[in-house]
Design an enzyme around this catalytic site. Structure first.
Site, PDB file in Angstrom:
ATOM      1  N   GLY A   1      -4.392 -12.082  -4.170  1.00 39.94           N
ATOM      2  CA  GLY A   1      -3.293 -11.144  -3.937  1.00 39.94           C
ATOM      3  C   GLY A   1      -2.042 -11.459  -4.738  1.00 39.94           C
TER       4      GLY A   1
ATOM      5  N   TYR B   1     -10.188  -1.095  -0.391  1.00 39.55           N
ATOM      6  CA  TYR B   1      -8.970  -0.622  -1.067  1.00 39.55           C
ATOM      7  C   TYR B   1      -9.075   0.865  -1.451  1.00 39.55           C
ATOM      8  CZ  TYR B   1      -4.943  -0.561  -4.168  1.00 39.55           C
ATOM      9  OH  TYR B   1      -3.744  -0.260  -4.753  1.00 39.55           O
TER      10      TYR B   1
ATOM     11  N   HIS C   1       0.828  -1.208   0.000  1.00 35.31           N
ATOM     12  CA  HIS C   1       0.000   0.000   0.000  1.00 35.31           C
ATOM     13  C   HIS C   1       0.865   1.262   0.000  1.00 35.31           C
ATOM     14  CE1 HIS C   1      -3.964  -1.894   0.249  1.00 35.31           C
ATOM     15  NE2 HIS C   1      -3.332  -2.845   0.916  1.00 35.31           N
TER      16      HIS C   1
ATOM     17  N   SER D   1     -12.859 -17.619 -22.089  1.00 31.32           N
ATOM     18  CA  SER D   1     -12.080 -17.926 -20.883  1.00 31.32           C
ATOM     19  C   SER D   1     -12.141 -19.435 -20.666  1.00 31.32           C
ATOM     20  CB  SER D   1     -12.678 -17.199 -19.674  1.00 31.32           C
ATOM     21  OG  SER D   1     -12.233 -17.836 -18.492  1.00 31.32           O
TER      22      SER D   1
ATOM     23  N   ASP E   1       1.755  -3.872  -9.615  1.00 32.39           N
ATOM     24  CA  ASP E   1       1.465  -5.197 -10.175  1.00 32.39           C
ATOM     25  C   ASP E   1       1.726  -5.236 -11.675  1.00 32.39           C
ATOM     26  OD1 ASP E   1       0.614  -5.429  -7.612  1.00 32.39           O
ATOM     27  OD2 ASP E   1      -1.518  -5.566  -8.081  1.00 32.39           O
TER      28      ASP E   1
ATOM     29  N   SER F   1      -2.006 -11.066  -8.110  1.00 31.37           N
ATOM     30  CA  SER F   1      -2.069 -10.237  -9.312  1.00 31.37           C
ATOM     31  C   SER F   1      -2.470 -10.950 -10.582  1.00 31.37           C
ATOM     32  CB  SER F   1      -0.724  -9.565  -9.562  1.00 31.37           C
ATOM     33  OG  SER F   1      -0.623  -8.470  -8.760  1.00 31.37           O
ATOM     34  N   SER F   2      -3.489 -11.769 -10.490  1.00 34.18           N
ATOM     35  CA  SER F   2      -4.011 -12.363 -11.715  1.00 34.18           C
ATOM     36  C   SER F   2      -4.577 -11.263 -12.617  1.00 34.18           C
ATOM     37  CB  SER F   2      -5.082 -13.398 -11.399  1.00 34.18           C
ATOM     38  OG  SER F   2      -6.077 -12.829 -10.580  1.00 34.18           O
TER      39      SER F   2
HETATM   40  C1  GLA Z   1      -2.942  -4.375  -4.977  1.00 41.29           C
HETATM   41  C2  GLA Z   1      -2.779  -3.221  -5.959  1.00 41.29           C
HETATM   42  C3  GLA Z   1      -1.353  -2.667  -5.925  1.00 41.29           C
HETATM   43  C4  GLA Z   1      -0.901  -2.367  -4.498  1.00 41.29           C
HETATM   44  C5  GLA Z   1      -1.205  -3.532  -3.566  1.00 41.29           C
HETATM   45  C6  GLA Z   1      -0.938  -3.189  -2.123  1.00 41.29           C
HETATM   46  O1  GLA Z   1      -2.174  -5.447  -5.382  1.00 41.29           O
HETATM   47  O2  GLA Z   1      -3.088  -3.626  -7.266  1.00 41.29           O
HETATM   48  O3  GLA Z   1      -1.264  -1.537  -6.744  1.00 41.29           O
HETATM   49  O4  GLA Z   1      -1.478  -1.192  -4.038  1.00 41.29           O
HETATM   50  O5  GLA Z   1      -2.547  -3.964  -3.676  1.00 41.29           O
HETATM   51  O6  GLA Z   1       0.408  -2.972  -1.918  1.00 41.29           O
END
Ligand code: GLA
Length: 384
Positions: free
Chosen positions: A121, A219, A32, A65, A169, A123-124
């Site tokens: 978490g 978020y 964050h 998909s 990400d 990043s898919s």
């Molecule tokens: C998600 C967001 C990122 C980042 C993280 C927290 O993955 O896509 O940009 O803010 O949360 O670090």
């Protein structure tokens, strides 16, 4: 079925087929901080989204998909967010932004699959965006730099999906380096590779199986709270600060207590976390895993207590991890509110780790977690 075969069975034989893969990521430390113009230390992992595509002679974009066994289509002349097929927005958003930037596109037939667990978490979403951008680049022979791709993909997620995410990400999915984490300065977008592991140390990702959905989670609210903190701190300090990145630890010590309690907590996390990233980078560079591990644990505590984006399952996973001999550090990784932890573990203790943490987690929650022992890979720019 292999994704190329799935593509052919969906669309029949087409013209030239291109295949692009983009990886997911873990973040070692710096959570964050990206949307506060700060520092992050992510690494791309060997879990991917793979997208296959071919050009069409009309203006239609057809998308299949494989994992969801779902299909949809839209016209290049009318792209808007799709609530019925939310997964398509990651691709449609990128396509839309290419068009608004003036790139000329033709219709396409697309199919994709992936092994990055969704909503955990890792990043898919960014991987799907980045794969889409590289596929567009390759199919249409577009000249576009990785940094432009990164910014465009972030923008697609901000505007089309509605998550006001930072740039981490998309950046690491594009520009990750095998065996290395990247220290990214999210203001200048410069990055420095940092050696991550040696043969004695491994990364274990533990999936709590508690799903997060950043579209609905807190978020965007956290981002607003940080903006509020910048505004108030600028007034208190008497100097315009562009972002929390610009507030020093000393300034915060002098003025932070005058912020509303909640805003103060959020700001304190971000300001200290930025410092932890820089200290951590030096520690990793010198192979000081014990020191780095301590910073990971501090980071987790701060995300739990100050930033309040952890949850009981993530906390339990970290607690259990820290009880295993040979664990240097452990923390939640990514946006939070569920998802995965990342732990730095002595290689010879990895089996014990998986057993102890796995058993303890099932006993306490009734949920069977998953573990991924990952290697650190190149991003899409180098891999394709
Ligand atoms: C998600 C967001 C990122 C980042 C993280 C927290 O993955 O896509 O940009 O803010 O949360 O670090």
């Amino acid at each position: 079925m292999d994704i190329r075969d799935a593509f052919i069975s969906q669309y029949g034989e087409t013209g030239v087929i291109k295949v692009i893969s983009a990886p997911g990521r873990i973040n070692m430390i710096g959570e964050h901080t990206d949307y506060n113009d700060g520092f992050v230390l992510p690494a791309a992992i060997d879990k991917y989204v793979t997208l296959v595509g071919a050009l069409r002679n009309d203006r239609l974009v057809k998308i299949y998909s494989q994992d969801l066994d779902d299909y949809t289509q839209f016209s290049l002349d009318m792209i808007k967010p799709d609530n019925e097929h939310p997964w398509v927005n990651y691709l449609a958003g990128v396509i839309y932004l290419f068009l608004t930037r003036g790139y000329v596109l033709r219709g396409m037939s697309l199919a994709f699959t992936g092994n990055i667990p969704i909503g955990t978490g890792l990043s898919s979403s960014a991987a799907l965006e980045v794969a889409t951008a590289y596929l567009l680049k390759s199919l249409h022979e577009i000249e576009i730099s990785p940094i432009e791709i990164i910014k465009l993909c972030q923008r697609a997620e901000n505007d089309f999906v509605g998550v006001k995410c930072g740039i981490m990400d998309q950046y690491i999915s594009c520009l990750g380096r095998g065996g290395q984490a990247l220290l990214i300065d999210c203001r200048t977008l410069e990055a420095k590779p940092v050696p991550l592991l040696n043969h004695q140390v491994g990364l274990v990702i533990a999936n709590t199986k508690v799903k997060h959905n950043l579209v609905e989670s807190g978020y965007n609210q956290r981002k607003q709270e940080c903006e509020e903190a910048v505004k108030l701190l600028s007034e208190l300090i008497g100097e315009r600060k562009r972002a929390l990145r610009d507030v020093t630890i000393e300034e915060f010590a002098m003025y932070g207590h005058r912020l509303p309690e909640l805003i103060g907590r959020r700001a304190k996390h971000v300001i200290n976390e930025n410092q932890r990233v820089l200290t951590g980078m030096t520690a990793l560079t010198q192979g000081k895993f014990i020191e780095f591990g301590k910073l990971m644990i501090e980071s987790h505590q701060s995300l739990r207590n100050l930033y309040q984006v952890s949850c009981s399952e993530l906390d339990l996973m970290v607690d259990l991890a820290c009880q295993v001999r040979g664990v240097y550090g452990s923390r939640m990784t990514g946006g939070g509110f569920g998802g995965c932890t990342v732990s730095l573990v002595q290689t010879e203790q990895v089996t014990e780790f998986v057993k102890f943490v796995g058993d303890g987690y099932v006993q306490r929650t009734g949920i069977k977690p998953e573990f991924y022992i990952c290697s650190v890979v190149d991003g899409a720019e180098l891999a394709n």
